[in-house]
Scaffold this motif. Structure first.
Motif, PDB file in Angstrom:
ATOM      1  N   VAL A   1       0.776  -1.166   0.166  1.00  0.00           N
ATOM      2  CA  VAL A   1       0.139   0.098  -0.064  1.00  0.00           C
ATOM      3  C   VAL A   1       0.648   1.308  -0.004  1.00  0.00           C
ATOM      4  O   VAL A   1       0.554   2.058  -0.666  1.00  0.00           O
ATOM      5  CB  VAL A   1      -0.846  -0.009   1.132  1.00  0.00           C
ATOM      6  CG1 VAL A   1      -1.651   1.379   1.399  1.00  0.00           C
ATOM      7  CG2 VAL A   1      -1.809  -1.039   1.140  1.00  0.00           C
ATOM      8  N   ALA A   2       1.868   1.327   0.725  1.00  0.00           N
ATOM      9  CA  ALA A   2       2.807   2.423   1.093  1.00  0.00           C
ATOM     10  C   ALA A   2       3.342   2.812  -0.583  1.00  0.00           C
ATOM     11  O   ALA A   2       3.510   3.734  -0.927  1.00  0.00           O
ATOM     12  CB  ALA A   2       3.817   2.181   2.100  1.00  0.00           C
ATOM     13  N   VAL A   3       4.093   1.631  -1.182  1.00  0.00           N
ATOM     14  CA  VAL A   3       4.584   1.919  -2.426  1.00  0.00           C
ATOM     15  C   VAL A   3       3.615   2.505  -3.471  1.00  0.00           C
ATOM     16  O   VAL A   3       4.148   3.203  -4.277  1.00  0.00           O
ATOM     17  CB  VAL A   3       5.748   0.940  -2.829  1.00  0.00           C
ATOM     18  CG1 VAL A   3       6.767   0.679  -1.595  1.00  0.00           C
ATOM     19  CG2 VAL A   3       5.011  -0.565  -2.969  1.00  0.00           C
ATOM     20  N   ALA A   4       2.464   1.815  -3.296  1.00  0.00           N
ATOM     21  CA  ALA A   4       1.675   2.202  -4.356  1.00  0.00           C
ATOM     22  C   ALA A   4       1.233   3.628  -4.176  1.00  0.00           C
ATOM     23  O   ALA A   4       0.920   4.249  -5.086  1.00  0.00           O
ATOM     24  CB  ALA A   4       0.333   1.300  -4.375  1.00  0.00           C
ATOM     25  N   ALA A   5       1.194   4.043  -2.830  1.00  0.00           N
ATOM     26  CA  ALA A   5       0.853   5.287  -2.657  1.00  0.00           C
ATOM     27  C   ALA A   5       1.813   6.252  -3.171  1.00  0.00           C
ATOM     28  O   ALA A   5       1.399   7.367  -3.593  1.00  0.00           O
ATOM     29  CB  ALA A   5       0.592   5.566  -1.319  1.00  0.00           C
ATOM     30  N   PHE A   6       3.183   6.059  -3.033  1.00  0.00           N
ATOM     31  CA  PHE A   6       4.219   6.767  -3.560  1.00  0.00           C
ATOM     32  C   PHE A   6       4.379   6.853  -5.010  1.00  0.00           C
ATOM     33  O   PHE A   6       4.438   7.864  -5.741  1.00  0.00           O
ATOM     34  CB  PHE A   6       5.699   6.475  -3.078  1.00  0.00           C
ATOM     35  CG  PHE A   6       5.888   6.490  -1.493  1.00  0.00           C
ATOM     36  CD1 PHE A   6       6.056   7.937  -1.328  1.00  0.00           C
ATOM     37  CD2 PHE A   6       5.876   5.524  -0.662  1.00  0.00           C
ATOM     38  CE1 PHE A   6       6.255   8.413  -0.053  1.00  0.00           C
ATOM     39  CE2 PHE A   6       6.333   5.976   0.620  1.00  0.00           C
ATOM     40  CZ  PHE A   6       6.361   7.398   1.015  1.00  0.00           C
TER      41      PHE A   6
ATOM     42  N   GLU B   1       1.748   6.656  -6.749  1.00  0.00           N
ATOM     43  CA  GLU B   1       0.461   7.809  -6.976  1.00  0.00           C
ATOM     44  C   GLU B   1       0.946   9.149  -6.801  1.00  0.00           C
ATOM     45  O   GLU B   1       0.431   9.822  -7.697  1.00  0.00           O
ATOM     46  CB  GLU B   1      -0.599   7.240  -6.202  1.00  0.00           C
ATOM     47  CG  GLU B   1      -2.009   8.317  -6.577  1.00  0.00           C
ATOM     48  CD  GLU B   1      -2.451   8.205  -7.852  1.00  0.00           C
ATOM     49  OE1 GLU B   1      -3.048   9.269  -8.093  1.00  0.00           O
ATOM     50  OE2 GLU B   1      -2.468   7.493  -8.507  1.00  0.00           O
ATOM     51  N   LEU B   2       1.644   9.367  -6.071  1.00  0.00           N
ATOM     52  CA  LEU B   2       2.339  10.641  -5.473  1.00  0.00           C
ATOM     53  C   LEU B   2       2.972  11.263  -6.848  1.00  0.00           C
ATOM     54  O   LEU B   2       2.953  12.264  -7.295  1.00  0.00           O
ATOM     55  CB  LEU B   2       3.108  10.661  -4.207  1.00  0.00           C
ATOM     56  CG  LEU B   2       2.435  10.854  -2.955  1.00  0.00           C
ATOM     57  CD1 LEU B   2       3.178  10.777  -1.832  1.00  0.00           C
ATOM     58  CD2 LEU B   2       1.077  11.887  -3.138  1.00  0.00           C
ATOM     59  N   TYR B   3       3.687  10.562  -7.621  1.00  0.00           N
ATOM     60  CA  TYR B   3       4.852  10.577  -8.520  1.00  0.00           C
ATOM     61  C   TYR B   3       3.906  10.919  -9.758  1.00  0.00           C
ATOM     62  O   TYR B   3       4.065  11.671 -10.714  1.00  0.00           O
ATOM     63  CB  TYR B   3       5.699   9.644  -8.726  1.00  0.00           C
ATOM     64  CG  TYR B   3       6.902   9.333  -7.596  1.00  0.00           C
ATOM     65  CD1 TYR B   3       7.218  10.462  -6.814  1.00  0.00           C
ATOM     66  CD2 TYR B   3       6.992   8.063  -7.174  1.00  0.00           C
ATOM     67  CE1 TYR B   3       8.120  10.392  -5.854  1.00  0.00           C
ATOM     68  CE2 TYR B   3       8.033   8.066  -6.214  1.00  0.00           C
ATOM     69  CZ  TYR B   3       8.621   9.086  -5.353  1.00  0.00           C
ATOM     70  OH  TYR B   3       9.314   9.014  -4.289  1.00  0.00           O
ATOM     71  N   LEU B   4       2.853  10.013 -10.030  1.00  0.00           N
ATOM     72  CA  LEU B   4       2.010  10.206 -11.111  1.00  0.00           C
ATOM     73  C   LEU B   4       1.324  11.808 -11.180  1.00  0.00           C
ATOM     74  O   LEU B   4       1.192  12.473 -11.851  1.00  0.00           O
ATOM     75  CB  LEU B   4       0.758   9.056 -11.240  1.00  0.00           C
ATOM     76  CG  LEU B   4       1.380   7.801 -11.651  1.00  0.00           C
ATOM     77  CD1 LEU B   4       0.241   6.772 -11.483  1.00  0.00           C
ATOM     78  CD2 LEU B   4       1.866   7.909 -13.045  1.00  0.00           C
ATOM     79  N   ILE B   5       0.989  11.874  -9.679  1.00  0.00           N
ATOM     80  CA  ILE B   5       0.066  13.355  -9.499  1.00  0.00           C
ATOM     81  C   ILE B   5       1.352  14.385 -10.061  1.00  0.00           C
ATOM     82  O   ILE B   5       1.028  15.337 -10.671  1.00  0.00           O
ATOM     83  CB  ILE B   5      -0.192  13.439  -8.133  1.00  0.00           C
ATOM     84  CG1 ILE B   5      -1.361  12.684  -7.752  1.00  0.00           C
ATOM     85  CG2 ILE B   5      -0.523  14.872  -7.818  1.00  0.00           C
ATOM     86  CD1 ILE B   5      -1.863  12.531  -6.364  1.00  0.00           C
ATOM     87  N   ALA B   6       2.519  14.237  -9.630  1.00  0.00           N
ATOM     88  CA  ALA B   6       3.618  15.181 -10.034  1.00  0.00           C
ATOM     89  C   ALA B   6       3.726  15.081 -11.493  1.00  0.00           C
ATOM     90  O   ALA B   6       4.028  16.228 -12.109  1.00  0.00           O
ATOM     91  CB  ALA B   6       4.701  14.941  -9.082  1.00  0.00           C
ATOM     92  N   LEU B   7       3.853  14.152 -12.060  1.00  0.00           N
ATOM     93  CA  LEU B   7       3.678  14.006 -13.697  1.00  0.00           C
ATOM     94  C   LEU B   7       2.493  14.798 -14.153  1.00  0.00           C
ATOM     95  O   LEU B   7       2.824  15.468 -15.239  1.00  0.00           O
ATOM     96  CB  LEU B   7       3.819  12.688 -14.127  1.00  0.00           C
ATOM     97  CG  LEU B   7       5.358  11.987 -14.026  1.00  0.00           C
ATOM     98  CD1 LEU B   7       5.161  10.382 -14.127  1.00  0.00           C
ATOM     99  CD2 LEU B   7       6.031  12.372 -14.905  1.00  0.00           C
TER     100      LEU B   7
END
Length: 129
Positions: A107-112, A114-120
């Motif tokens: 869950v934690a790495v999937a959340a990270f 997602e954060l990188y996708l938001i930044a992209l």
């Protein structure tokens, strides 16, 4: 490099480093608690220490190339999938705490990711404007 991306990189670095320290520093006690193999914990922990260092370095840079960000997304998603696959495919036989340990990591790495996708997405919107 936006403040949002820098924060995501720093958080990922801190979490990866802490998990790496736990797994590489105490593989046998963590194995005894989780039912996961100590060599797997040691290897994954050493990887996470190096990965955390890379993320800290990337977070301190003035800019980050988009392909590197996509690589971080793919790597985090692959780690999440492997955490789920290990017990499902019978490669390890963790106890309940071990399943929870793997699930929290997934869950934690999937959340990270997602954060990188938001930044992209934010970077694409800025460059289109």
């Amino acid at each position: 490099m936006t403040p949002f991306l820098r924060l995501a990189l720093r958080l990922d670095a801190a979490v990866s480093g802490a998990c790496g320290l736990l797994m590489a520093g105490l593989p046998r006690p963590v194995a005894a608690l989780t039912g996961l193999p100590a060599p797997l914990l040691l290897g994954a922990g050493l990887f996470l220490l190096a990965y955390g260092g890379l993320l800290a370095w990337l977070g301190a840079r003035a800019a980050l190339p988009r392909p590197m960000l996509w690589l971080l997304v793919a790597g985090n998603l692959a780690w999440a999938a492997e955490c789920a696959a290990l017990p499902l495919l019978g490669w390890v036989a963790p106890n309940g705490l071990g399943i929870a340990f793997l699930a929290v990591q997934a869950v934690a790495v999937a959340a990270f990711a997602e954060l990188y996708l938001i930044a992209l997405r934010r970077a694409a919107l800025r460059s289109a404007a």
